[in-house]
Design a protein around this motif. Structure first.
Motif, mmCIF file in Angstrom:
data_model
loop_
_atom_site.group_PDB
_atom_site.id
_atom_site.type_symbol
_atom_site.label_atom_id
_atom_site.label_comp_id
_atom_site.label_asym_id
_atom_site.label_seq_id
_atom_site.Cartn_x
_atom_site.Cartn_y
_atom_site.Cartn_z
ATOM 1 N N GLU A 86 -22.663 0.970 15.988
ATOM 2 C CA GLU A 86 -23.696 1.402 16.936
ATOM 3 C C GLU A 86 -23.362 0.953 18.353
ATOM 4 O OE1 GLU A 86 -28.485 0.764 17.868
ATOM 5 O OE2 GLU A 86 -27.567 -0.150 16.097
ATOM 6 N N CYS A 112 -25.306 -2.202 28.035
ATOM 7 C CA CYS A 112 -25.534 -0.751 28.000
ATOM 8 C C CYS A 112 -26.979 -0.420 28.368
ATOM 9 C CB CYS A 112 -25.208 -0.193 26.617
ATOM 10 S SG CYS A 112 -23.445 -0.135 26.236
ATOM 11 N N ASP A 113 -27.925 -1.210 27.871
ATOM 12 C CA ASP A 113 -29.332 -1.004 28.228
ATOM 13 C C ASP A 113 -29.505 -1.031 29.746
ATOM 14 O OD1 ASP A 113 -30.193 -0.835 25.596
ATOM 15 O OD2 ASP A 113 -30.788 -2.943 25.476
ATOM 16 N N GLY A 165 -24.605 -4.381 23.906
ATOM 17 C CA GLY A 165 -25.803 -3.561 23.769
ATOM 18 C C GLY A 165 -26.753 -3.783 24.933
ATOM 19 N N ARG A 208 -22.383 3.302 21.713
ATOM 20 C CA ARG A 208 -23.120 3.209 22.982
ATOM 21 C C ARG A 208 -22.152 2.987 24.145
ATOM 22 N NH1 ARG A 208 -28.071 -0.520 23.365
ATOM 23 N NH2 ARG A 208 -28.524 0.985 25.017
#
Length: 304
Positions: A257, A218-219, A215, A261
């Motif tokens: 989630e 990905c950010d 995550g 992503r």
């Protein structure tokens, strides 16, 4: 000494050896039983902290001295690991309130980051990640202090040493990411840390840490972070290889989630067919095959 006496002595020695062996087996079985009971207690403590958070602290206080004793050097590795896990839960589920107990665990947790026992390293590294994520201002100095020790664990790349070595390493990688992500801006030099952090990827063992790690990756990709993507996106082949290995090792079973992503980033690259083909030609054949399979089974190119 006649042969009869020799035989008696040999028989006596054999009887003693058999007795010692049986006693050793008995002690081993007893120790294993004790460890299983301890693991059950730790599971219960986790559930109680998760369900009650700070409301559980008055009850925890009655047990605090016992868990603190289990961190002593004379304790077994299992006892030390289990105690660290309890203090991990304390930090994770009570946040800043955990700092009032720091005298019981913090220094030992810091020195345990590089412990020779992988299970203990894992528990300590996880705890530092929880400090960064949930501990708030009181734990910031400890997070900063922990960084070089976490980096040392992250640099242990010999996967042949077993699952727990890899698991400890991946908890250290996640902890470094959490320090970069959650500590106030300017506390640490994120620009200096990030190139090292991405060089330690992929995470392919710990499904619990994978959602945060990917995550956060990905950010950074979505933010077009130059330190991650490189000049003219020169690091994009490396990023795709990391994502391919994560997908191939089913790292997103715990987080739909995070999976979506990751797939969205792959889809975005795939939407430029020429770029997609070029990038596939630049990465490991196996990683490219994984990405082709994923795009065939789960993704369809979308018009930009």
């Amino acid at each position: 000494m006649n042969m009869s006496s020799v035989a008696k002595i040999e028989n006596s020695k054999k009887t003693e050896e058999d007795h010692d062996e049986e006693a050793e087996k008995g002690l081993s079985a007893e120790q294993e039983c004790d460890e299983q009971v301890l693991y059950k207690i730790i599971d219960i403590m986790h559930s109680l902290f998760k369900a009650n958070r700070s409301d559980f602290l008055p009850f925890f206080n009655a047990m605090l001295s016992k868990f603190a004793e289990m961190l002593a050097p004379a304790s077994t590795a299992v006892e030390r690991k289990c105690s660290l896990c309890v203090f991990d839960d304390l930090i994770e589920f009570t946040g800043e309130a955990a700092f009032r107990y720091q005298e019981y665990f913090l220094r030992i947790m810091m020195t345990s980051i590089c412990d020779v026992t992988p299970d203990i390293r894992q528990a300590a590294c996880y705890g530092v990640g929880m400090m960064a994520m949930h501990g708030g201002k009181p734990f910031i100095p400890a997070c900063v202090e922990a960084l070089p020790f976490l980096a040392q664990v992250c640099s242990q790349t010999d996967s042949s040493e077993g699952f727990m070595v890899a698991n400890a390493r991946e908890n250290a990688i996640s902890a470094v990411g959490k320090i970069c992500r959650y500590l106030p801006k300017g506390t640490v030099n994120v620009d200096e840390i990030l190139p090292h952090w991405v060089s330690w990827l992929p995470v392919i063992t710990d499904e619990e840490e994978a959602p945060f790690v990917y995550g956060y990756l990905c950010d950074l990709v979505i933010q077009n972070n130059a330190l991650i993507l490189g000049e003219n996106h020169s690091n994009l082949p490396r990023i795709l290889s990391i994502l391919a290995q994560a997908l191939d090792n089913d790292m997103f079973a715990e987080s739909e989630e995070a999976l979506q992503r990751v797939l969205a980033i792959i889809r975005q690259v795939q939407n430029s067919p020429d770029t997609w083909r070029t990038l596939l030609s630049m990465i490991d054949t196996q990683d490219a095959e994984i990405l082709v399979k994923i795009t065939t089974e789960r993704l369809q190119p979308q018009a930009s």
